[in-house]
Design an enzyme around this catalytic site. Structure first.
Site, PDB file in Angstrom:
ATOM      1  N   PRO A  73      -2.537  -3.678  -2.142  1.00 19.99           N
ATOM      2  CG  PRO A  73      -4.259  -5.003  -1.355  1.00 19.99           C
ATOM      3  CD  PRO A  73      -3.265  -3.974  -0.907  1.00 19.99           C
ATOM      4  CB  VAL A  74      -3.657  -1.450  -7.365  1.00 17.34           C
ATOM      5  CG1 VAL A  74      -4.415  -0.527  -8.320  1.00 17.34           C
ATOM      6  CG2 VAL A  74      -2.455  -0.729  -6.779  1.00 17.34           C
TER       7      VAL A  74
END
Lengths: 70, 70, 70, 70, 70, 70
Positions: free
Chosen positions: D2-3
């Protein structure tokens, strides 16, 4: 009044999991930074594995490579 | 050369409404900041209500709660 | 509950101009999409001209080129 | 992988608080979505109150208005 | 550990083209900035032409106008 | 008309390096997707190491840990 944008690969996250992410992330901002939850937004974007690159390859490719190595 | 990203919940905005948003927002940037419309981009992202959190709950949940209270 | 992110080059926009952008963009979303201003956020990001590329060159370079041509 | 991008008003968050936000948000993604922390990025962006609009006014204005009402 | 978000209009980019974009952009960051590809993410977002505005009109409108002028 | 946002840690990238990133990334989009450079924007955002989290820690912490292990 934080705005949080979360990008994840599209891998079948359920509505319940998304709700848990929203609740958990909001809670962190409220507890650590004393933010008001009423003005805290959390936006989740699911990204197809063709559209997410890591180490110069798409995640689709990386997973196919990993499959091939088994 | 502004870039504007607009995130809204997916609630049936029509192409005509989106065009009006694009025209209106571009107009604000041209009039207030003297920006060149030829290099002004406006990008609209519609977000599912499961994916938008507010006050620690998804908008889907918030609307269901509001329904239940009626 | 829209979130608007506006990226512009850092060119001396004043606080008064930023306020006018915030007011104007919020007004467009309220009028066109019937959004609630109380849950409408507008975030302005000023970007240095070294950090903004257009047509393969930084805006710093493009402006220097334009100066040179005069 | 994830970002997470977190936008908050610039209000003196300390490095220790930022670290706690990073740890807490990463933990939520690991526990709820089984994400690998080694490929989880959390990016915090502090935004000046002149650059953050809410309800059609900058946060700077909103706070000045609130001061004036006391 | 760069994060790159690329927004393009939805115009039929293939998985192979996306892979080439991911490879090419990662390569630029590795060669120019000496970044580690293992912590370089590239995320592609395709945007419908109704949702992308340029010069105050949606790309859908602009293309229809261009068609009409032929 | 692509928009590319590149987030990197603030580690002293020079204006020349940024120009090379802008040129290189634009070139990839032109060659692979046949995009028009005249409507291609590349925006670089440098992020302080306190504000970038990886594996649940800020990059500032990660680098201090790595120093301590030497």
């Amino acid at each position: 009044m934080p705005v949080v944008n979360i990008q994840i690969t599209r891998d079948g996250a359920t509505a319940a999991q998304k709700s848990a992410v929203i609740a958990g992330v909001t809670d962190v901002l409220v507890k650590v930074l004393n933010k008001d939850p009423a003005t805290t937004f959390v936006i989740i974007q699911e990204v197809d594995t063709d559209d997410w690159g890591h180490a110069g390859k798409s995640v689709t490719q990386l997973r196919a490579d990993a499959e091939g190595k088994r």
